[in-house]
Motif scaffolding. Structure first.
Motif, PDB file in Angstrom:
ATOM      1  N   GLU A 179       5.174   1.347  52.258  1.00  0.00           N
ATOM      2  CA  GLU A 179       6.312   0.464  52.503  1.00  0.00           C
ATOM      3  C   GLU A 179       7.368   1.149  53.365  1.00  0.00           C
ATOM      4  OE1 GLU A 179       9.702  -2.026  49.964  1.00  0.00           O
ATOM      5  OE2 GLU A 179       7.942  -1.178  48.950  1.00  0.00           O
ATOM      6  N   ASP A 180       7.691   2.404  53.025  1.00  0.00           N
ATOM      7  CA  ASP A 180       8.737   3.111  53.766  1.00  0.00           C
ATOM      8  C   ASP A 180       8.371   3.282  55.232  1.00  0.00           C
ATOM      9  OD1 ASP A 180       9.941   3.294  51.307  1.00  0.00           O
ATOM     10  OD2 ASP A 180       9.596   5.451  51.050  1.00  0.00           O
ATOM     11  N   ALA A 181       7.107   3.639  55.496  1.00  0.00           N
ATOM     12  CA  ALA A 181       6.660   3.896  56.865  1.00  0.00           C
ATOM     13  C   ALA A 181       6.220   2.631  57.591  1.00  0.00           C
ATOM     14  CB  ALA A 181       5.523   4.922  56.863  1.00  0.00           C
ATOM     15  N   ALA A 182       6.202   1.487  56.877  1.00  0.00           N
ATOM     16  CA  ALA A 182       5.814   0.196  57.454  1.00  0.00           C
ATOM     17  C   ALA A 182       4.392   0.221  58.006  1.00  0.00           C
ATOM     18  CB  ALA A 182       6.814  -0.237  58.535  1.00  0.00           C
TER      19      ALA A 182
ATOM     20  N   GLU B  64      21.695   7.350  51.383  1.00  0.00           N
ATOM     21  CA  GLU B  64      20.556   6.764  52.092  1.00  0.00           C
ATOM     22  C   GLU B  64      19.358   6.626  51.151  1.00  0.00           C
ATOM     23  OE1 GLU B  64      20.025   9.551  55.304  1.00  0.00           O
ATOM     24  OE2 GLU B  64      22.189   9.651  55.606  1.00  0.00           O
ATOM     25  N   GLU B  65      18.576   5.580  51.334  1.00  0.00           N
ATOM     26  CA  GLU B  65      17.327   5.382  50.594  1.00  0.00           C
ATOM     27  C   GLU B  65      16.439   4.515  51.478  1.00  0.00           C
ATOM     28  OE1 GLU B  65      17.027   2.077  49.305  1.00  0.00           O
ATOM     29  OE2 GLU B  65      19.081   1.489  49.743  1.00  0.00           O
ATOM     30  N   PRO B  66      15.163   4.351  51.136  1.00  0.00           N
ATOM     31  CA  PRO B  66      14.243   3.708  52.078  1.00  0.00           C
ATOM     32  C   PRO B  66      14.710   2.374  52.641  1.00  0.00           C
ATOM     33  CG  PRO B  66      13.001   4.727  50.319  1.00  0.00           C
ATOM     34  CD  PRO B  66      14.452   4.876  49.958  1.00  0.00           C
ATOM     35  N   ALA B  67      15.339   1.537  51.810  1.00  0.00           N
ATOM     36  CA  ALA B  67      15.770   0.228  52.295  1.00  0.00           C
ATOM     37  C   ALA B  67      16.911   0.326  53.294  1.00  0.00           C
ATOM     38  CB  ALA B  67      16.186  -0.650  51.112  1.00  0.00           C
ATOM     39  N   SER B  68      17.529   1.497  53.414  1.00  0.00           N
ATOM     40  CA  SER B  68      18.650   1.659  54.354  1.00  0.00           C
ATOM     41  C   SER B  68      18.205   1.572  55.810  1.00  0.00           C
ATOM     42  CB  SER B  68      19.354   3.001  54.110  1.00  0.00           C
ATOM     43  OG  SER B  68      19.976   3.033  52.855  1.00  0.00           O
ATOM     44  N   ARG B  69      16.970   1.930  56.089  1.00  0.00           N
ATOM     45  CA  ARG B  69      16.427   1.857  57.454  1.00  0.00           C
ATOM     46  C   ARG B  69      17.328   2.577  58.458  1.00  0.00           C
ATOM     47  NH1 ARG B  69      14.349  -4.095  58.974  1.00  0.00           N
ATOM     48  NH2 ARG B  69      13.754  -2.882  60.816  1.00  0.00           N
ATOM     49  N   ILE B  70      17.685   3.816  58.126  1.00  0.00           N
ATOM     50  CA  ILE B  70      18.550   4.576  59.030  1.00  0.00           C
ATOM     51  C   ILE B  70      17.841   4.785  60.365  1.00  0.00           C
ATOM     52  CG2 ILE B  70      19.725   5.712  57.104  1.00  0.00           C
ATOM     53  CD1 ILE B  70      18.142   8.263  57.835  1.00  0.00           C
ATOM     54  N   HIS B  71      18.604   4.814  61.425  1.00  0.00           N
ATOM     55  CA  HIS B  71      18.128   4.995  62.801  1.00  0.00           C
ATOM     56  C   HIS B  71      17.345   3.786  63.304  1.00  0.00           C
ATOM     57  CE1 HIS B  71      18.478   9.670  63.135  1.00  0.00           C
ATOM     58  NE2 HIS B  71      19.451   9.157  62.396  1.00  0.00           N
TER      59      HIS B  71
END
Length: 449
Positions: A267-270, A413-420
């Motif tokens: 999920e994090d890496a899509a 920050e956490e995975p749902a934050s989608r930083i950058h």
């Protein structure tokens, strides 16, 4: 009772925290004059200086050698433990504005999250730091520790300005404990300490075979194809399973911290449906305990401009990430030698581009024990440890300047934050929880020195 009072004070201040974050997000503080007006970075720096002062830390703008402005301040408490709180006020570019669901420079609430560039990385982290200081002032009064604040203005560009300033002015960053608020939790609500940062290095490889491109109908088959030679070279950087294989580099490391769940990684890496992670190890091993080579870009004809020609020149940039325990300079030399050895033909030129050391935290000190206890109290869950694939250059510089200081990395920050990425966001509950953990942490450090 102190925890409950701090939590109440933080809850009361959340509307103000949202307003502060909205003002910060509105500053288009990309430290790159080609992308945003430099006046935006200056505006952000002045706003940060004002907010830090309002939180009780008299601060000044410090010019760094790379041209950015850092906000630095300190409240002295002779004889008390010295704590440095760090964040940065610059952000990465927003990319395609049309791909965002709302204006990236306007903090927007949707489904309980706050969206905008920098909402998490790193302006949300800064707001959490300031919120902790404000709540502590209300509940405790005079802080029990010496507090220094540093907010960098060029972290995302890795320009090194703050590191150079710290080396020239070590008094600005002198501390027994350094809190780098520039990472986050492996999942929302699970307190996480980042204890390892990978080292990094990149190179440019160019393969030349012909003075100019040659017609593939006339010369293809015998003419040495520079693009094909380059592709063969790059393919040698991966094993059949997809794991990085560079001659001379150990690829058997095991990550000792919290495991990275496969489903969460997907999920994090899509990852697309039907696509699996590469490599033979656990996700944590591959991310934080073993080298990883990534081809970042290739200079070759675009498909939209295709011609029937054998290419006489092709180049690529290869980025290498290595575990904190691995010397990045040695690893980069191994990469260079590997690329040379595995290029099948042609003239090869390899240019080292970037180099950065990794970081491994010392986690057995009293400050780490105090932070774990504070996090457990604030989040209701025991803290875990994780690594990070990226680098925070100032962390290494501070470790060299103050080798006895305990350095910890954390954040909202956490995975749902989608930083950058597009639609960056922050969960305001993460800001509140981190602020409470930091406030409790600062109250528990009185016996450190």
């Amino acid at each position: 009772m102190t925890k409950e009072r701090l939590a109440a004070a933080i809850a009361d201040r959340m509307p103000r925290a949202r307003a502060d974050l909205a003002a910060l997000v509105a500053c288009r503080s990309v430290f790159d004059a080609r992308i945003e007006d430099p006046a935006e970075c200056a505006r952000a720096a002045e706003l940060v200086r004002s907010l830090v002062a309002q939180a009780g830390v008299p601060a000044a703008l410090e010019a760094t050698p790379d041209g950015s402005s850092a906000v630095c301040g300190r409240v002295a408490r002779p004889g008390a433990p010295r704590v440095l709180l760090y964040a940065h006020h610059d952000v990465v570019p927003v990319g395609d504005v049309a791909a965002w669901s709302s204006d990236p420079w306007t903090l927007t609430e949707r489904d309980g999250r706050w969206y905008g560039r920098g909402a998490a990385d790193c302006k949300g982290n800064l707001v959490a730091l300031l919120l902790a200081l404000q709540a502590l002032t209300e509940v405790v009064g005079e802080w029990p520790v010496e507090v220094a604040v540093v907010v960098e203005g060029s972290e995302e560009q890795s320009a090194g300005g703050m590191a150079e300033l710290a080396a020239a002015r070590p008094d600005l960053v002198a501390a027994d404990v350094i809190v780098m608020a520039d990472t986050g939790n492996i999942e929302a609500g699970l307190p996480t300490l980042t204890t390892s940062l990978r080292g990094t290095g990149s190179v440019r490889i160019t393969v030349r075979t012909l003075a100019h491109a040659a017609h593939s109908g006339m010369f293809g088959g015998a003419a040495p194809d520079a693009l094909q030679a380059l592709l063969t070279t790059l393919a040698s950087l991966r094993s059949p399973s997809g794991e990085t294989t560079i001659d001379g580099l150990d690829a058997s490391g095991v990550w000792p911290g919290a495991a990275y769940d496969l489903g969460r990684f997907r999920e994090d890496a899509a990852l697309l449906a039907g696509v699996d992670p590469v490599g033979d190890g656990a996700i944590g091993d591959l991310l934080w305990a073993r080298p990883a080579a990534t081809v970042l870009a290739i200079d070759a004809p675009a498909t939209a401009r295709v011609t029937a020609a054998v290419q006489g020149e092709a180049s690529a940039i290869v980025n290498l990430r290595v575990p904190a325990t691995m010397d990045p300079a040695v690893a980069q030399r191994c990469l260079v030698e590997h690329l040379r050895a595995h290029t099948p033909y042609g003239l090869v030129e390899i240019e080292p581009l970037t180099l950065g050391r990794g970081f491994a935290a010392r986690t057995d000190g009293p400050a780490y024990a105090a932070m774990r206890a504070a996090m457990a109290a604030a989040y209701g869950r025991e803290a875990v440890e994780t690594g990070q694939g990226g680098s925070i250059p100032l962390t290494v510089a501070l470790a060299e300047l103050h080798p006895d200081a305990e350095i910890m990395l954390l954040g909202v920050e956490e995975p749902a934050s989608r930083i950058h990425a597009t639609d960056e966001s922050v969960d305001p509950a993460e800001i509140a929880r981190l602020a409470l953990a930091l406030a409790l942490f600062l109250t528990g450090l009185t016996n450190l020195c």
